[in-house]
Design an enzyme around this catalytic site. Structure first.
Site, PDB file in Angstrom:
ATOM      1  N   HIS A 102     -28.944  11.466 109.281  1.00 43.96           N
ATOM      2  CA  HIS A 102     -29.765  12.591 110.068  1.00 43.96           C
ATOM      3  C   HIS A 102     -30.429  11.829 111.385  1.00 43.96           C
ATOM      4  O   HIS A 102     -30.180  12.323 112.413  1.00 43.96           O
ATOM      5  CB  HIS A 102     -30.714  13.240 109.422  1.00 43.96           C
ATOM      6  CG  HIS A 102     -31.544  14.190 110.000  1.00 43.96           C
ATOM      7  ND1 HIS A 102     -30.951  15.300 110.607  1.00 43.96           N
ATOM      8  CD2 HIS A 102     -32.816  14.260 110.481  1.00 43.96           C
ATOM      9  CE1 HIS A 102     -32.017  15.974 111.258  1.00 43.96           C
ATOM     10  NE2 HIS A 102     -33.066  15.478 111.171  1.00 43.96           N
ATOM     11  N   TYR A 152     -28.203  12.038  99.065  1.00 50.80           N
ATOM     12  CA  TYR A 152     -27.816  13.440  98.991  1.00 50.80           C
ATOM     13  C   TYR A 152     -26.158  13.702  99.265  1.00 50.80           C
ATOM     14  O   TYR A 152     -25.707  14.904  99.324  1.00 50.80           O
ATOM     15  CB  TYR A 152     -28.619  14.369  99.938  1.00 50.80           C
ATOM     16  CG  TYR A 152     -28.634  13.786 101.439  1.00 50.80           C
ATOM     17  CD1 TYR A 152     -27.693  14.315 102.284  1.00 50.80           C
ATOM     18  CD2 TYR A 152     -29.511  13.067 101.890  1.00 50.80           C
ATOM     19  CE1 TYR A 152     -27.763  14.245 103.514  1.00 50.80           C
ATOM     20  CE2 TYR A 152     -29.765  12.831 103.249  1.00 50.80           C
ATOM     21  CZ  TYR A 152     -28.917  13.412 103.817  1.00 50.80           C
ATOM     22  OH  TYR A 152     -28.591  12.960 105.379  1.00 50.80           O
ATOM     23  N   ARG A 174     -21.517  15.373 110.082  1.00 50.11           N
ATOM     24  CA  ARG A 174     -22.355  14.152 110.765  1.00 50.11           C
ATOM     25  C   ARG A 174     -21.941  13.108 109.834  1.00 50.11           C
ATOM     26  O   ARG A 174     -22.262  12.912 108.905  1.00 50.11           O
ATOM     27  CB  ARG A 174     -24.004  14.445 110.564  1.00 50.11           C
ATOM     28  CG  ARG A 174     -24.730  13.357 110.664  1.00 50.11           C
ATOM     29  CD  ARG A 174     -26.271  13.617 110.807  1.00 50.11           C
ATOM     30  NE  ARG A 174     -26.550  14.543 109.829  1.00 50.11           N
ATOM     31  CZ  ARG A 174     -27.018  14.135 108.480  1.00 50.11           C
ATOM     32  NH1 ARG A 174     -27.100  13.068 108.150  1.00 50.11           N
ATOM     33  NH2 ARG A 174     -27.492  15.299 107.752  1.00 50.11           N
TER      34      ARG A 174
END
Length: 371
Positions: A266, A275, A262
Site C-alpha cells: 500500500h 494479508y 496493486r
C-alpha cells in the site's frame, strides 16, 4: 456485473479490449488512437513503472518520505489521462503518479516526496490538483469545481481519482449525490485495486460492483478492465463526451470502476504479505498492462526489439535526470508554517518565531527530540 474483481474470466459487462495476452478480443474494437499516441502511451507506462521502482529505492535510502507504489495500476492512470483534453482538470488521491507523468514528468514532482511544497504547487501548472492524503475528502471539491466550470460556461471536465476504500467514506456519497443532482461535468474514477490497505474489496461493500453504486445517484456507472489501457481510454473518452454538455443535451457525470491490482505494498510503510498470498499476486500479474500493450503494438508493427530498447534507455535517462536535478535539495523546516492560510495568522507568526528561536539554540537535528 457480479464479479468482485478476480483474475480469470471477465464478466460480460466489464469493458475490455485486450485479453490477458495482449490480443484484441474478437468482440472488441480498437479505439481510434493514432499510432504515435499508442507508442507514447506504452513509453509512459514504462516510465511510470521505472519511476516507481526508483522512488521506492529512494525511500529505502532515506531520501524521500513514505511513498505509495503504483505498479499494476499504470494503465488506468495513463489511459484515462490521454482521454482528457490538456485543460481538463485532474484531482487525484496520492497513488496516481502515472496521471502526472502523462501530463509531463518534471523534477519538481519529486520535491513533494522530499518535503518541499513546490512539488504540490507545480502540479497546478499541469491542471492537476495537489495530491490528497485524507481519503475521499477531495471528492466533494471535485464536484464543486466541476459545478463551478458549468456555471461559468467553461468547457472543462474534472477527473477525480480515488481508491475502492474511498467508497466507504461519506464524502464519496455526498460528492456523487450533488454531482447527479446538479449534472456536473465530472468523471469519478475508482481505482479498485482490491485492497483498502489491508481490507479486501469484499469488506468495503456488499454491492456486487462499485460501478453499480451509480444507480443510487441517478448517474451512469461502468466497469472496465483497469489493466487494459485501450479499454480505459475508450471508457474515459465516452465519459468525457457526456460530461462536456453535448449540443441540445445535459452534461452528465459518470462513475467509472477500473478493476485492477496493486502489485506492491500500500505504501513503503506496509507489509502486504500479512494479508495476501504470493499465489494471488502472481495470478494478477498475468494481467500486467505493460506486456499486454507491448504485444498489441508488436502485432501492429509499431514496436520491435530495437524500439523497446530505445524506450527503456530513454525512460531510465528521464528518471535519472529528475533525481539528479533534486539530489542536492534539503527541505526548509519552516515550510511547516506556510500555505495553511493565504495570510499568516497571529498564532502562525508566533509559532514560526518560537520555531526559529529553537533552531538557533539547538540546531535542526535537536528538533526531533523536542516536544
Amino acid at each position: 456485473m457480479t464479479d468482485q474483481g478476480k483474475p480469470g474470466d471477465v464478466p460480460a459487462d466489464r469493458v475490455q479490449v485486450l485479453d490477458e495476452d495482449g490480443h484484441v478480443r474478437e468482440d472488441a474494437s480498437v479505439p481510434d488512437i493514432s499510432d504515435e499516441r499508442l507508442v507514447e502511451m506504452y513509453r509512459q507506462l514504462r516510465l511510470a513503472r521505472h519511476f516507481d521502482e526508483r522512488a521506492i529505492s529512494l525511500q529505502r535510502q532515506g531520501q524521500i518520505g513514505t511513498y505509495p507504489s503504483l505498479a499494476g495500476q499504470e494503465a488506468a492512470q495513463i489511459g484515462s489521462t490521454h482521454a482528457l483534453a490538456d485543460d481538463d482538470w485532474i484531482s487525484y488521491q496520492y497513488r496516481e503518479h502515472g496521471a502526472v507523468i502523462a501530463r509531463g514528468l518534471a523534477p519538481e514532482y519529486l520535491l513533494y516526496w522530499m518535503g518541499h511544497e513546490r512539488g504540490n504547487e507545480w502540479l497546478a501548472e499541469k491542471n492537476v490538483f495537489p495530491l490528497n492524503i485524507s481519503i475521499a475528502s477531495h471528492l466533494p471539491h471535485a464536484t464543486g469545481m466541476a459545478w463551478a466550470a458549468k456555471l461559468k460556461g467553461d468547457d472543462h471536465a474534472v477527473m477525480c481519482h480515488f481508491g475502492d476504500g474511498a467508497t466507504s467514506e461519506g464524502d464519496f456519497h455526498e460528492a456523487l449525490n450533488f454531482a447527479g443532482v446538479f449534472d456536473v461535468p465530472a468523471i469519478f474514477f475508482c481505482n479498485n485495486n482490491q485492497y483498502a490497505i489491508s481490507h479486501p474489496r469484499q469488506r468495503q461493500t456488499a454491492s456486487p460492483t462499485i460501478a453499480g453504486k451509480a444507480d443510487a445517484y441517478g448517474i451512469d456507472g461502468i466497469q472496465v478492465d483497469g489493466m487494459d489501457p485501450l479499454a480505459v481510454y475508450e471508457v474515459t473518452r465516452q465519459a468525457v463526451r457526456k460530461a462536456k454538455e453535448p449540443e441540445g443535451e445535459q452534461c452528465r457525470p459518470t462513475l467509472v470502476e477500473a478493476v485492477m491490482y496493486r502489485f506492491g505494498a500500500h505504501t513503503t510503510a506496509d507489509d502486504p504479505s500479512v494479508y495476501r498470498d504470493d499465489e494471488e499476486v502472481a495470478a494478477w500479474k498475468e494481467r500486467d498492462p505493460i506486456p499486454r500493450l507491448e504485444t498489441f503494438l508488436r502485432e501492429r508493427g509499431l514496436l520491435d526489439d530495437e524500439g523497446v530498447e530505445a524506450i527503456e534507455a530513454s525512460v531510465q535517462d528521464t528518471v535519472a535526470d529528475c533525481i539528479d536535478a533534486v539530489s542536492s535539495y534539503e527541505p526548509d523546516p519552516e515550510q511547516l508554517f506556510a500555505n495553511a492560510y493565504e495570510t499568516d495568522t497571529p498564532r502562525i507568526r508566533e509559532q514560526r518565531e518560537a520555531f526559529r528561536r529553537l533552531r538557533e539554540r539547538h540546531g535542526d537535528a535537536a528538533l526531533l527530540d523536542e516536544d
